[in-house]
Design a protein around this motif. Structure first.
Motif, PDB file in Angstrom:
ATOM      1  N   GLY A  79     -54.212  50.611 -17.409  1.00 45.32           N
ATOM      2  CA  GLY A  79     -54.356  50.390 -17.715  1.00 45.32           C
ATOM      3  C   GLY A  79     -55.927  50.754 -17.858  1.00 45.32           C
ATOM      4  N   PRO A  80     -56.931  50.642 -18.823  1.00 39.55           N
ATOM      5  CA  PRO A  80     -58.409  51.332 -18.631  1.00 39.55           C
ATOM      6  C   PRO A  80     -59.234  51.181 -18.018  1.00 39.55           C
ATOM      7  N   CYS A  81     -59.326  50.186 -16.233  1.00 38.68           N
ATOM      8  CA  CYS A  81     -60.025  51.090 -15.363  1.00 38.68           C
ATOM      9  C   CYS A  81     -59.630  52.039 -14.047  1.00 38.68           C
ATOM     10  N   SER A  82     -60.206  53.216 -14.340  1.00 41.22           N
ATOM     11  CA  SER A  82     -60.215  54.291 -13.071  1.00 41.22           C
ATOM     12  C   SER A  82     -59.690  53.561 -12.153  1.00 41.22           C
ATOM     13  N   ALA A  83     -60.599  52.559 -11.758  1.00 39.67           N
ATOM     14  CA  ALA A  83     -60.358  52.210 -10.268  1.00 39.67           C
ATOM     15  C   ALA A  83     -59.583  51.836  -9.673  1.00 39.67           C
ATOM     16  N   LEU A  84     -58.897  50.491 -10.479  1.00 43.70           N
ATOM     17  CA  LEU A  84     -57.741  49.757 -10.253  1.00 43.70           C
ATOM     18  C   LEU A  84     -56.614  50.534 -10.907  1.00 43.70           C
ATOM     19  N   ASN A 130     -58.366  37.812 -18.820  1.00 46.39           N
ATOM     20  CA  ASN A 130     -57.063  38.615 -19.203  1.00 46.39           C
ATOM     21  C   ASN A 130     -56.250  37.863 -18.368  1.00 46.39           C
ATOM     22  N   GLY A 131     -56.527  36.720 -17.099  1.00 48.13           N
ATOM     23  CA  GLY A 131     -54.827  36.752 -16.005  1.00 48.13           C
ATOM     24  C   GLY A 131     -54.777  35.469 -16.799  1.00 48.13           C
ATOM     25  N   ASN A 132     -53.270  34.534 -15.851  1.00 45.53           N
ATOM     26  CA  ASN A 132     -52.708  33.525 -16.455  1.00 45.53           C
ATOM     27  C   ASN A 132     -52.996  32.868 -15.268  1.00 45.53           C
ATOM     28  N   PRO A 133     -53.918  31.546 -15.635  1.00 44.83           N
ATOM     29  CA  PRO A 133     -54.430  30.508 -14.426  1.00 44.83           C
ATOM     30  C   PRO A 133     -52.883  29.788 -13.956  1.00 44.83           C
ATOM     31  N   SER A 139     -51.975  41.393 -14.532  1.00 47.88           N
ATOM     32  CA  SER A 139     -51.652  42.628 -15.416  1.00 47.88           C
ATOM     33  C   SER A 139     -53.287  43.832 -15.145  1.00 47.88           C
ATOM     34  N   ILE A 140     -52.805  44.564 -14.836  1.00 51.69           N
ATOM     35  CA  ILE A 140     -54.463  45.583 -14.481  1.00 51.69           C
ATOM     36  C   ILE A 140     -54.131  46.412 -16.554  1.00 51.69           C
ATOM     37  N   GLY A 141     -52.871  46.113 -17.127  1.00 53.01           N
ATOM     38  CA  GLY A 141     -52.714  46.588 -18.016  1.00 53.01           C
ATOM     39  C   GLY A 141     -52.575  46.345 -18.996  1.00 53.01           C
ATOM     40  N   MET A 142     -51.819  46.180 -19.771  1.00 52.56           N
ATOM     41  CA  MET A 142     -50.964  46.171 -21.280  1.00 52.56           C
ATOM     42  C   MET A 142     -50.122  43.939 -20.573  1.00 52.56           C
ATOM     43  N   LYS A 143     -50.376  43.480 -21.827  1.00 49.38           N
ATOM     44  CA  LYS A 143     -50.088  42.256 -21.553  1.00 49.38           C
ATOM     45  C   LYS A 143     -47.934  42.320 -21.371  1.00 49.38           C
ATOM     46  N   THR A 144     -47.779  41.681 -19.777  1.00 44.29           N
ATOM     47  CA  THR A 144     -46.475  41.846 -19.474  1.00 44.29           C
ATOM     48  C   THR A 144     -46.035  40.514 -18.871  1.00 44.29           C
ATOM     49  N   ALA A 155     -54.594  30.851 -25.644  1.00 42.72           N
ATOM     50  CA  ALA A 155     -54.928  31.955 -25.289  1.00 42.72           C
ATOM     51  C   ALA A 155     -53.925  32.931 -24.653  1.00 42.72           C
ATOM     52  N   LEU A 156     -54.237  33.926 -24.606  1.00 46.75           N
ATOM     53  CA  LEU A 156     -54.041  35.370 -24.939  1.00 46.75           C
ATOM     54  C   LEU A 156     -53.476  36.006 -23.745  1.00 46.75           C
ATOM     55  N   VAL A 157     -53.725  35.444 -22.150  1.00 47.44           N
ATOM     56  CA  VAL A 157     -52.898  36.003 -21.100  1.00 47.44           C
ATOM     57  C   VAL A 157     -53.148  38.194 -21.796  1.00 47.44           C
ATOM     58  N   GLY A 158     -53.840  38.187 -21.730  1.00 51.05           N
ATOM     59  CA  GLY A 158     -53.815  39.651 -22.493  1.00 51.05           C
ATOM     60  C   GLY A 158     -53.630  40.811 -21.280  1.00 51.05           C
ATOM     61  N   GLY A 159     -54.046  40.648 -19.760  1.00 48.03           N
ATOM     62  CA  GLY A 159     -54.351  41.856 -18.898  1.00 48.03           C
ATOM     63  C   GLY A 159     -55.238  42.477 -19.290  1.00 48.03           C
ATOM     64  N   LEU A 160     -56.071  43.045 -18.546  1.00 47.43           N
ATOM     65  CA  LEU A 160     -57.319  44.337 -18.779  1.00 47.43           C
ATOM     66  C   LEU A 160     -56.981  44.789 -19.824  1.00 47.43           C
ATOM     67  N   SER A 161     -56.123  45.503 -20.837  1.00 41.29           N
ATOM     68  CA  SER A 161     -56.373  46.568 -21.861  1.00 41.29           C
ATOM     69  C   SER A 161     -56.563  45.744 -22.905  1.00 41.29           C
TER      70      SER A 161
END
Ligand code: HEM
Length: 378
Positions: A79-84, A130-133, A139-144, A155-161
């Motif tokens: 996803g958008p975070c180069s570190a993760l 962004n997570g699913n409680p 997800s460290i990127g898109m929704k999945t 609730a979106l649970v969309g992941g980090l993207s």
């Protein structure tokens, strides 16, 4: 054998086969996760990991044989975070890109030597947005579907993207969501990153001078060109911290001079790979190191938060907390952003949210004198 016992055995066998290093639900099918929730209510939420032990919290080779780079496969999420992204590609996080918060905290501590409080602050903040409680996966990127069945909307649970949560406008190497895919590395922007490092950084490196100028330029660019720019809490904090992070965490800990070479930047941002022989920071990095650097770049080019109402028409938002108002940003996340997705949670969902809110506040209050706020009562 009960249905529950049968399921757990199935789950453990699957985990043993596919994910030996992680006791994760990731990798199970949606049906299996659904079955788990039907039986268990919600996934167990482990406590946040403790800091790394004193005898193992220093300089260390982290691009080591136990953590080889393996490029993300077609089913692995980035996803958008180069570190993760990089930590997932080296196995410090589950390589498929769906992880529990405690795995993320452990991964960033071990792989890059984030301080425990700082790691928890980033992870629980992101997880709540962004997570699913229910399944305790993000997800460290898109929704999945890898993160299991969603709690009820909004609730979106969309992941980090997911745009407009943690992810936002004016990123350094990603375009604004208005233009295209906000999570994907953009070569043109990386060229700008390089130009600014050449022009402002010591010996062509990305150092704090280059950070201050590039950060400012990215804001000016979006003000001029993105008619839907949003630059308000909480995005302002992540935008300014993320600009500083690479000068710390992406620099080899043996040198630790806060001067990131373009070659190392290329590795992390573009290849999602640690440079050969890379060593992490020599000591855990907490807010006490990050906060003054963020203030320093802000003071070079101060701004007031706001939104664009059309290109070039930046309207100030005086009611949103400013960058220096850390507790105000914490309260904005907890009292506005999270209830926006979870207006009236009940039962196990409410309990899971409250548990994660407590973890988040624990990290917030470790080095900042903020009062805890409770969107769903105490
Ligand atoms: C620990 C948990 C972390 C979480 C949950 C997280 C999450 C994110 C998210 C959601 C973004 C997208 C924001 C945006 O640009 O729109 C992002 C960007 C970024 N992250 Fe992380 N991050 C974490 C740790 C780190 C660490 C340790 C570093 C160290 C270098 C880092 C470096 C960056 C950078 C440089 C960007 C900006 C990319 C760009 O602007 O092009 N992150 N992170």
């Amino acid at each position: 054998m009960t249905k529950f016992a049968a399921f757990m055995i199935l789950a453990m066998v699957r985990l043993a086969v596919t994910l030996p290093a992680y006791e994760s639900l990731a990798g199970l099918s949606e049906r299996e996760i659904g079955e788990f929730i039907n039986i268990n209510g919600v996934a167990r939420i482990p406590n946040p990991p403790a800091p790394l032990p004193e005898n193992d919290n220093g300089l260390k080779l982290v691009n080591d044989p136990a953590h080889p780079f393996i490029a993300a496969g077609p089913n692995d999420i980035r996803g958008p975070c180069s570190a993760l992204n990089t930590l997932a590609s080296h196995g410090y996080l589950p390589r498929n890109g769906a992880a529990r918060p405690d795995q993320l905290v452990t991964g960033v501590m071990e792989g890059l030597n984030l301080g425990n409080d700082f790691a928890k602050f980033l992870v629980y903040q992101a997880f709540l947005m962004n997570g699913n409680p229910l399944t305790n996966l993000m997800s460290i990127g898109m929704k999945t579907p890898e993160t299991g069945p969603d709690p009820p909307k909004p609730a979106l649970v969309g992941g980090l993207s997911q745009h407009g949560t943690f992810e936002g406008d004016t990123s350094m190497t990603r375009v604004d969501a208005f233009f295209r895919d906000q999570a994907v590395f953009n070569e043109t922007l990386f060229q700008e990153f390089t130009e600014f490092s050449t022009k402002y950084g010591f010996n062509g490196t990305y150092d704090l001078n280059a950070v201050a100028e590039l950060r400012h330029q990215r804001l000016l660019d979006s003000m001029a060109n993105n008619p839907e720019l949003v630059f308000a809490s909480p995005r302002i904090l992540s935008a300014y911290s993320e600009a500083v992070f690479p000068t710390i965490f992406f620099v080899d800990g043996r040198l630790n001079n806060r001067q990131l070479t373009i070659d190392a930047a290329r590795h992390f941002f573009d290849f999602q790979m640690m440079p050969a022989d890379f060593h992490r920071q020599p000591a855990p990095v907490n807010f006490t190191i990050i906060d003054p650097l963020v203030s320093e770049i802000f003071n070079k080019h101060p701004f007031t938060p706001g939104v664009n109402k059309g290109k070039g028409n930046f309207v100030l938002m005086l009611e949103t907390p400013s960058l220096s108002d850390f507790c105000g940003i914490y309260e904005d996340i907890v009292l506005r952003v999270i209830p926006g997705q979870y207006p009236k949670p009940t039962g196990a969902l409410k309990q899971a949210l409250n548990t994660n809110l407590d973890f988040f506040y624990g990290a917030v209050s470790a080095e900042h004198d903020c009062k805890q706020v409770f969107p769903y009562g105490k």
